[in-house]
Design a protein around this motif. Structure first.
Motif, PDB file in Angstrom:
ATOM      1  N   LEU A  64      47.912  42.388  35.645  1.00 13.70           N
ATOM      2  CA  LEU A  64      48.122  42.708  37.057  1.00 13.70           C
ATOM      3  C   LEU A  64      46.800  42.723  37.820  1.00 13.70           C
ATOM      4  N   LEU A  65      45.771  43.308  37.214  1.00 16.44           N
ATOM      5  CA  LEU A  65      44.461  43.318  37.873  1.00 16.44           C
ATOM      6  C   LEU A  65      43.928  41.903  38.052  1.00 16.44           C
ATOM      7  N   TRP A  66      44.137  41.051  37.043  1.00 11.73           N
ATOM      8  CA  TRP A  66      43.686  39.658  37.156  1.00 11.73           C
ATOM      9  C   TRP A  66      44.451  38.947  38.274  1.00 11.73           C
ATOM     10  N   LEU A  67      45.748  39.197  38.392  1.00 11.86           N
ATOM     11  CA  LEU A  67      46.552  38.559  39.432  1.00 11.86           C
ATOM     12  C   LEU A  67      46.072  38.970  40.823  1.00 11.86           C
ATOM     13  N   ILE A  68      45.814  40.246  41.006  1.00 11.59           N
ATOM     14  CA  ILE A  68      45.327  40.720  42.305  1.00 11.59           C
ATOM     15  C   ILE A  68      43.960  40.143  42.609  1.00 11.59           C
ATOM     16  N   SER A  69      43.092  40.096  41.610  1.00 11.94           N
ATOM     17  CA  SER A  69      41.748  39.546  41.821  1.00 11.94           C
ATOM     18  C   SER A  69      41.807  38.066  42.158  1.00 11.94           C
ATOM     19  N   ALA A  70      42.670  37.316  41.472  1.00 13.57           N
ATOM     20  CA  ALA A  70      42.755  35.875  41.720  1.00 13.57           C
ATOM     21  C   ALA A  70      43.297  35.561  43.103  1.00 13.57           C
ATOM     22  N   SER A  71      44.078  36.475  43.684  1.00 15.17           N
ATOM     23  CA  SER A  71      44.615  36.214  45.018  1.00 15.17           C
ATOM     24  C   SER A  71      43.540  36.258  46.102  1.00 15.17           C
ATOM     25  N   PHE A  72      42.394  36.821  45.794  1.00 12.88           N
ATOM     26  CA  PHE A  72      41.292  36.889  46.768  1.00 12.88           C
ATOM     27  C   PHE A  72      40.185  35.876  46.465  1.00 12.88           C
TER      28      PHE A  72
END
Length: 315
Positions: A64-72
């Motif tokens: 989940l943290l990777w997904l949020i980071s990749a969105s930015f």
């Protein structure tokens, strides 16, 4: 005789008995510690426990943290495996809202999810109440047949179900995504029946003496007492309907009726031409659609944990 008839307050005080010279004084035994308060784990065991819990937390939260980071991140840095973006940008969120009707898809998904979760909870509770409260011939056999339906794979009933909705003219609408829940679910019927069986039957017999009918006993006594199980059913079905992709792929044709999973599939097809994949837009849309489920889980977490913890204790 007068001394014997005197009250307790009139009796002369009794001097305490002192031990003889040289004799050890009597020591009252210390109270024993009972329960788990006296049993303490060693510091090494506590440290190992915290390390294991921390490692499990990292494993489950990293995606989940990777997904949020990749969105930015821009497209060239999506897969650089950095949790803190090297180039921080909000452009992905603006592009997603411009390129896709996310608001419309979210509205369709909310409508389908609320209808699916509500209908399956009510219908399953009614059937479960019938199996738990009423005594009739063949009840166990009929309940076994209901549970046996869980053994059927979804692929077996996929084509017959499609033919039914096609004959009703509902293909291309949102109705097939939720209307099937009007007939209940075998898993939820089993879950709710276990809770209903755990309620004292004397409570309903007393309510019947007071003049309550079957509907009043179900709606005013059974349902409030089984609130954790109802919340668990709502959360389970809400998550299942929110993330369902198979049925939207089968029944939805127009993009104006797409749900979020079907819309994400359309985004993946749209921005994946010629090997030039725009993964930054896909992960951004995934974040937007994942946040509501996280918020919903935290809202119903207390009832969710209570319902799961007490399911096995109902008999």
């Amino acid at each position: 005789m007068a001394d014997l008839q005197a009250g307790p307050s009139q009796l002369p005080p009794v001097a305490p008995v002192r031990p003889a010279d040289g004799a050890p004084a009597a020591v009252a035994p210390a109270p024993r510690r009972t329960g788990r308060a006296g049993a303490r784990r060693s510091p090494v065991a506590r440290v190992l426990t915290w390390l294991a819990l921390g490692a499990a937390t990292v494993v489950f939260t990293y995606p989940l943290l990777w997904l949020i980071s990749a969105s930015f991140k821009p497209r060239s840095e999506v897969f650089d495996n950095r949790l803190i973006p090297k180039s921080f940008t909000f452009e992905n969120y603006l592009t997603v809202w411009q390129e896709a009707p996310l608001a419309l898809w979210l509205g369709n998904t909310v409508l389908v999810t609320v209808l699916a979760a509500t209908t399956v909870t009510i219908s399953s509770a009614l059937v479960a109440w019938g199996f738990a409260f009423f005594r009739f011939r063949g009840r166990n056999v009929l309940f076994g047949l209901v549970l046996a339906t869980m053994m059927l794979p979804g692929a077996v009933t996929m084509i017959p179900t499609f033919l039914i909705w096609n004959s009703l003219g509902q293909v291309g609408t949102l109705t097939p995504l939720w209307a099937g829940n009007l007939f209940g679910s075998a898993f939820y019927i089993f879950l709710l029946r276990q809770f209903f069986l755990g309620l004292p039957r004397e409570l309903f017999e007393a309510a019947r003496v007071d003049g309550a009918n079957n509907w009043h006993m179900f709606s005013r006594i059974a349902l409030p007492l089984c609130k954790p199980a109802l919340v668990v059913t709502l959360l389970f079905e809400f998550q299942a309907a929110w993330t369902d992709l198979m049925r939207p792929l089968i029944y939805l044709r127009d993009s104006s009726t797409f749900t979020v999973p079907r819309g994400l599939k359309a985004l993946l097809d749209q921005f994946g031409f010629g090997g030039d994949w725009h993964w930054e837009l896909v992960v951004t849309a995934s974040v937007i659609t994942t946040v509501p489920m996280i918020v919903l889980f935290f809202i119903g977490q207390r009832h969710f944990v209570e319902g799961i913890a007490t399911t096995g204790n109902k008999g």
